[in-house]
Design a protein around this motif. Structure first.
Motif, short mmCIF file in Angstrom:
data_model
loop_
_atom_site.label_atom_id
_atom_site.label_comp_id
_atom_site.label_asym_id
_atom_site.label_seq_id
_atom_site.Cartn_x
_atom_site.Cartn_y
_atom_site.Cartn_z
N ASN A 94 0.84 -1.20 0.00
CA ASN A 94 0.00 0.00 0.00
C ASN A 94 0.88 1.25 0.00
O ASN A 94 1.57 1.54 0.98
CB ASN A 94 -0.91 -0.04 1.23
CG ASN A 94 -1.84 1.14 1.33
OD1 ASN A 94 -1.77 2.09 0.57
ND2 ASN A 94 -2.74 1.07 2.30
N LEU A 95 0.84 2.02 -1.06
CA LEU A 95 1.66 3.22 -1.19
C LEU A 95 1.40 4.21 -0.06
O LEU A 95 2.33 4.83 0.46
CB LEU A 95 1.43 3.88 -2.56
CG LEU A 95 2.28 5.11 -2.86
CD1 LEU A 95 3.76 4.79 -2.79
CD2 LEU A 95 1.92 5.67 -4.24
N ALA A 96 0.15 4.35 0.36
CA ALA A 96 -0.17 5.26 1.46
C ALA A 96 0.53 4.83 2.75
O ALA A 96 1.02 5.67 3.52
CB ALA A 96 -1.68 5.34 1.66
N TYR A 97 0.59 3.53 2.99
CA TYR A 97 1.29 3.01 4.18
C TYR A 97 2.78 3.31 4.08
O TYR A 97 3.40 3.74 5.05
CB TYR A 97 1.04 1.51 4.32
CG TYR A 97 1.56 0.94 5.62
CD1 TYR A 97 0.83 1.04 6.79
CD2 TYR A 97 2.80 0.30 5.66
CE1 TYR A 97 1.31 0.52 7.99
CE2 TYR A 97 3.29 -0.22 6.86
CZ TYR A 97 2.53 -0.11 8.01
OH TYR A 97 3.02 -0.62 9.19
N PHE A 98 3.36 3.10 2.90
CA PHE A 98 4.78 3.38 2.72
C PHE A 98 5.07 4.87 2.89
O PHE A 98 6.10 5.24 3.46
CB PHE A 98 5.25 2.92 1.34
CG PHE A 98 5.19 1.42 1.15
CD1 PHE A 98 5.38 0.55 2.20
CD2 PHE A 98 4.93 0.89 -0.09
CE1 PHE A 98 5.33 -0.83 2.04
CE2 PHE A 98 4.87 -0.49 -0.29
CZ PHE A 98 5.06 -1.34 0.77
N ASN A 99 4.19 5.72 2.43
CA ASN A 99 4.36 7.17 2.62
C ASN A 99 4.35 7.49 4.11
O ASN A 99 5.13 8.33 4.58
CB ASN A 99 3.27 7.95 1.88
CG ASN A 99 3.46 7.92 0.37
OD1 ASN A 99 4.57 7.67 -0.13
ND2 ASN A 99 2.39 8.15 -0.35
#
Length: 106
Positions: A94-99
């Motif tokens: 999940n890109l949002a989690y990585f951000n």
């Protein structure tokens, strides 16, 4: 998508040690999050004998550039003579989690 994130596994003798280690890693900004799986049964070979114990597993979420400091902290605070330290590459998610992880670990 290739990421610069890692998942590091270790086990602790009990939940109290696991919580102490997890808190230290998060407070030092070496991990964005640490999950604790308490009361896990382990059967392993130690000093030529089969041993059995109840342990707690930690799932440490971090960045590649923090990995060595995570290793040093585990070795410094851990009660085991030879603590488990295993690293899993995080290839996608999940890109949002990585951000969020990037933000927390800066």
């Amino acid at each position: 998508m290739t990421t610069h994130f890692k998942m590091i596994f270790t086990t602790c003798k009990d939940e109290a040690e696991a919580r102490s280690l997890a808190r230290a890693l998060v407070e030092k900004k070496l991990a964005a999050c640490v999950n604790i799986l308490p009361n896990m049964g382990s059967i392993y070979m130690w000093e030529g004998e089969v041993a059995e114990a109840t342990e707690a597993k930690l799932l440490i979420k971090t960045k590649a550039d923090k990995m060595n400091d995570v290793f040093l902290t585990i070795k410094e605070l851990h009660s085991y003579e030879v603590p488990e330290i295993q690293v899993v590459e995080v290839s996608t998610g999940n890109l949002a989690y990585f951000n969020w992880m990037d933000e927390v670990l800066n």
